[in-house]
Design a protein around this motif. Structure first.
Motif, short mmCIF file in Angstrom:
data_model
loop_
_atom_site.label_atom_id
_atom_site.label_comp_id
_atom_site.label_asym_id
_atom_site.label_seq_id
_atom_site.Cartn_x
_atom_site.Cartn_y
_atom_site.Cartn_z
N LEU A 148 0.66 -1.25 0.09
CA LEU A 148 0.08 -0.12 0.00
C LEU A 148 0.79 1.29 -0.02
O LEU A 148 0.61 2.19 -0.73
CB LEU A 148 -1.01 -0.05 1.26
CG LEU A 148 -1.99 -1.24 1.29
CD1 LEU A 148 -2.72 -0.89 2.61
CD2 LEU A 148 -2.71 -1.40 -0.04
N THR A 183 -5.70 -12.26 -5.97
CA THR A 183 -6.56 -12.38 -4.83
C THR A 183 -6.91 -10.98 -4.37
O THR A 183 -5.80 -10.08 -4.25
CB THR A 183 -5.71 -13.11 -3.76
OG1 THR A 183 -5.45 -14.46 -3.99
CG2 THR A 183 -6.38 -13.16 -2.33
N LEU A 184 -8.18 -10.82 -4.28
CA LEU A 184 -8.60 -9.51 -4.05
C LEU A 184 -8.29 -9.13 -2.70
O LEU A 184 -8.54 -9.73 -1.51
CB LEU A 184 -9.97 -9.19 -4.16
CG LEU A 184 -10.46 -7.88 -4.60
CD1 LEU A 184 -9.92 -7.48 -5.85
CD2 LEU A 184 -12.14 -8.18 -5.09
N ASP A 185 -7.54 -7.88 -2.43
CA ASP A 185 -7.15 -7.49 -1.01
C ASP A 185 -8.00 -6.44 -0.30
O ASP A 185 -7.93 -5.29 -0.41
CB ASP A 185 -5.45 -7.02 -0.99
CG ASP A 185 -5.09 -6.39 0.30
OD1 ASP A 185 -5.52 -6.77 1.43
OD2 ASP A 185 -4.12 -5.91 0.37
N LEU A 186 -9.23 -7.12 0.08
CA LEU A 186 -10.26 -6.13 0.64
C LEU A 186 -10.13 -5.37 1.77
O LEU A 186 -10.48 -4.37 2.10
CB LEU A 186 -11.59 -6.94 0.66
CG LEU A 186 -11.93 -7.53 -0.59
CD1 LEU A 186 -13.50 -8.35 -0.43
CD2 LEU A 186 -12.26 -6.53 -1.84
N ALA A 187 -9.02 -5.85 2.64
CA ALA A 187 -8.53 -5.08 3.75
C ALA A 187 -8.04 -3.75 3.34
O ALA A 187 -7.89 -2.99 4.21
CB ALA A 187 -7.63 -5.98 4.80
N SER A 190 -10.12 -0.46 3.58
CA SER A 190 -10.35 0.43 4.88
C SER A 190 -8.96 0.85 5.18
O SER A 190 -8.93 2.03 5.99
CB SER A 190 -10.53 -0.57 6.23
OG SER A 190 -11.67 -1.23 6.01
N MET A 191 -7.75 0.29 5.09
CA MET A 191 -6.41 0.86 5.37
C MET A 191 -6.12 1.97 4.50
O MET A 191 -5.37 2.82 4.99
CB MET A 191 -5.50 -0.47 5.16
CG MET A 191 -5.54 -1.21 6.43
SD MET A 191 -4.15 -2.49 6.41
CE MET A 191 -4.78 -3.68 4.90
N GLU A 194 -7.88 5.18 5.57
CA GLU A 194 -7.47 5.48 6.82
C GLU A 194 -6.14 6.56 6.48
O GLU A 194 -5.99 7.38 7.16
CB GLU A 194 -6.98 4.46 7.82
CG GLU A 194 -6.76 4.59 9.17
CD GLU A 194 -6.62 3.54 10.00
OE1 GLU A 194 -7.54 2.84 10.33
OE2 GLU A 194 -5.54 3.15 10.21
N ALA A 220 -18.78 -8.09 -2.16
CA ALA A 220 -18.01 -8.27 -0.88
C ALA A 220 -17.23 -6.85 -0.77
O ALA A 220 -17.11 -6.52 0.37
CB ALA A 220 -16.91 -9.42 -1.12
N ALA A 223 -19.32 -4.11 0.50
CA ALA A 223 -19.54 -4.35 1.89
C ALA A 223 -18.26 -4.00 2.78
O ALA A 223 -18.23 -3.36 3.89
CB ALA A 223 -19.51 -5.79 2.56
N CYS A 224 -16.91 -3.94 1.98
CA CYS A 224 -15.78 -3.44 2.59
C CYS A 224 -15.66 -1.87 2.63
O CYS A 224 -14.61 -1.18 3.18
CB CYS A 224 -14.56 -4.02 2.23
SG CYS A 224 -14.83 -5.75 2.62
#
Lengths: 270, 270, 270, 270
Positions: A148, A183-187, A190-191, A194, A220, A223-224
């Motif tokens: 990121l 692989t979708l990095d959904l976290a 939010s990061m 921020e 998904a 939702a994130c």
């Protein structure tokens, strides 16, 4: 250093809202970009444009310059493809998004509303600087194996040149399994929210690589808390010149839009 | 398809030997490229050039255009750096290697003997096509998270434009551990040699990221049969403007050259 | 915390030398463990044992309990395999190394000199505690996706129970490429030596997964300063019941031993 | 081979529904397992048990044997913890789930309804065989760096011993970014459902590692069609003996349950 970084919340606390024609991306808005992976013909792009507009998409995507792993794969219709994209834009009024792979091609993108920088070019700094000098929004995709921090610093290359209209796009990271293309990095949603005021959208089509995974991954991502989605739609996936396997049919896309809207309301606690 | 791919052994069974001035890369040759990460001053580059030549390097490396993760880090001396590199070339007779980040800069590289394409630009296809049209060798670095197939297909972009003088360079892949900057994929050397006739060299400096790891990784790569090495050397690592931590001092480099030569003989069973 | 960790150099500055019969592992010693992946018959294990001893191996490896991804693959001769390993030990005088997958089987390992904990069990804490209570050396393999810190803390589980004779073994980490089974993390050797006094050996056979890569990776690991190697040797690889593809023939192993000895001297600057 | 594999759809086309007391997992059911990472005291576990039951959880989780990377971290209350878990079960009627790290401890788990095998033990085959002989459900977590094929073959170890009540649990894979502890592989849900009849639940708490990410990841997993969730809930996260940072408060959990139920209906197109 972070105080001085233009992407940071310290530098700019409130969300950036990027305006593209009547479309707004970021803040309280939820924005959907849809269209074919590649522009293939006037009939194809106009038909898909009308279909995605009817289904609620606010922007039209269409690739004219295609980055392909092999030099012998279809590379896109190039200038001709951009002309056809303009026709679809004129017919539907949808602002357009298309990928640019080199600064020298930028003059051809005059009528394109949002310049997309693909994952392979996330650290192509000459290209980032060039689009940083433009007076139009840039959609920057995260590289398949970039952190990121690297992603945000690539956005900084654009911001540093004076272009503050940057849209970040998560499209999946390289993992070890053979099963899914990425692989979708959904976290990351939010990061990123921020750490930066820039809008964050998600491209579930390239992450999944398989059409049947796209709706679930799109829901998904919603939702994130992503600010929008970029989804590949094709009227005839089987005969698509690129990425047909991961394209939704217009009717599938329309159904998904309804689900996504409801999920966003629930995720927002409304 | 593989029959038609120009990088493949099917297409060209014998090893390709790339000639650069008196230096030869590939086949039975073992070639060392050395020099500072960045060209910093005439005195610095000339001093290092003489030192690495004395220690047995056949080519001089020196960065003038530096791809940096942050736009606020030192970006290189650019055109001025290439002028200084030419001075060092004139004083030592060593052919030079320097990274180009954008096709528009190529005219400045007229006196550079080998154009380097960095890991971040491995899939910058516009740049690959541009150097494919040149009549000079290209050193293509593997991206940090690219498979060998993707690496070879990026080389194919250069070959397909008519430039057959491509040198492949393994420089470490992204792994999950915090310890080393990148993990050198040494098994890739044999696997690449099996699939392609192009020379394969290794850059242990960027892989290790720490000077004390460079000699061991350089010897390891040699034991694995690479066709050469690219090593960062600096007369005063502590004050280097970039990558000082991973640069060897001339005397360390000289000692390493002796070890590498012996290891190559042993690994070759001579 | 690190001061209190028994694996750390702060706790125990000088290298630990693990003694197994006449063999010594660690410090200035270089030790080779060789043998078949699986014990298959008395003739097979005795023949291989004599061959590897003649070629200079100091310990004999032989699997009796085999961790296999599928429950339907050959699981080893178990107790019978350990008996055959004892016969080979008696005939050659070589101390033996064999993998234990569960504490309940330990009584069967009474005549085995070094208990191996496989990569899949690196964080099987019940097993680590059980071997920590033994009065015999433990060879702990690094998990395929574990950081060095996790690896060292798993060693700490053994040390904390009172068993200070732990040998660390790097055997390759999981990367994203399809080409090699695992990527050998050779930079880990120096980094482990810096952080711990425990000996560090390398298993190039499991990392490579292909016999022709084993010699080069073994030489590379030696150049990187490992304290020894564990190599699979089989008199008839084609008909091996497990991992035949990555086993060397005795004559190949003998040749490699000579190269490895010379490379170690050169890498040590002797 | 796949025809003969008991986990496969070829072997058993219809979804397996695992019954635990009144709870059902798999098929059309959506099941939530909640509770603290570790059982800490009677008051703590009973309070949390009542709270999660009131919020709609169907099973209670509570760790008594804790796999910790360092041997010096809190290892759980062990037998005493299981006793307290039984008290909470008696008071609420909720079936319980708790992790077992070694076959020798299984007698202590007589009153535990579902045996959990943790990610670190996914390829601890001796433990898998031991729980395969039990007459109670097993919740098998995917290892941090294991492919779906390896995950399914570990389930096969349990099925092959005669225990057909296996619940698969995705809990995040190891990626390269520093940001999140693990990256939840949500595409795995559909891919597992396609290949196996076994129920697939998701543990967003361990994947996220940060409480504020848990609700979004839980909703995302639900949108992707998982058969249930396992969520850490603690009445006083700040003072939790383990994983407090990723635990939700009962009121947060209750709110999430409502959102999850609605998202499941939307995702199912109801």
């Amino acid at each position: 250093m972070s105080e001085t970084l233009q992407y940071s919340r310290e530098h700019h606390p409130e969300d950036t809202v990027v305006e593209v024609g009547e479309a707004k991306i970021g803040g309280d808005h939820f924005t959907v970009i849809a269209g074919p992976c590649s522009v293939e013909s006037e009939e194809q792009i106009v038909t898909v444009a009308k279909a995605v507009k009817a289904a609620g998409a606010q922007l039209l995507r269409g690739g004219a310059f295609k980055p392909r792993t092999s030099p012998y794969d279809f590379q896109g219709l190039k200038a001709e493809g951009l002309k056809l994209l303009s026709i679809a834009k004129a017919e539907t009024g949808l602002p357009t998004v298309s990928e640019c792979m080199g600064a020298d091609d930028l003059p051809l993108f005059e009528d394109v509303d949002v310049i997309q920088i693909g994952a392979r070019n996330m650290q192509n700094y000459e290209l980032l600087k060039a689009v940083g000098k433009l007076d139009k929004p840039v959609l920057l995709k995260r590289g398949r194996a970039n952190t990121l921090r690297e992603f945000l610093l690539s956005a900084e290359y654009i911001l540093a040149e004076g272009n503050s209209r940057v849209i970040l796009c998560e499209r999946g990271i390289r993992a070890f399994d053979e099963g899914s293309r990425n692989t979708l990095d959904l976290a990351a949603i939010s990061m990123l929210h921020e750490r930066t005021h820039l809008p964050v959208i998600v491209d579930p089509s390239h992450a999944a690589g398989i059409a049947k995974l796209v709706p679930t991954m799109a829901m998904a991502a919603t939702a994130c808390g992503c600010d929008g989605l970029m989804i590949e739609v094709h009227t005839d996936p089987e005969s698509a010149l690129s990425d047909g396997l991961q394209s939704l049919r217009p009717e599938e896309f329309a159904g998904l839009m309804g689900q996504v809207r409801q999920i966003r309301e629930i995720a927002n606690g409304k």
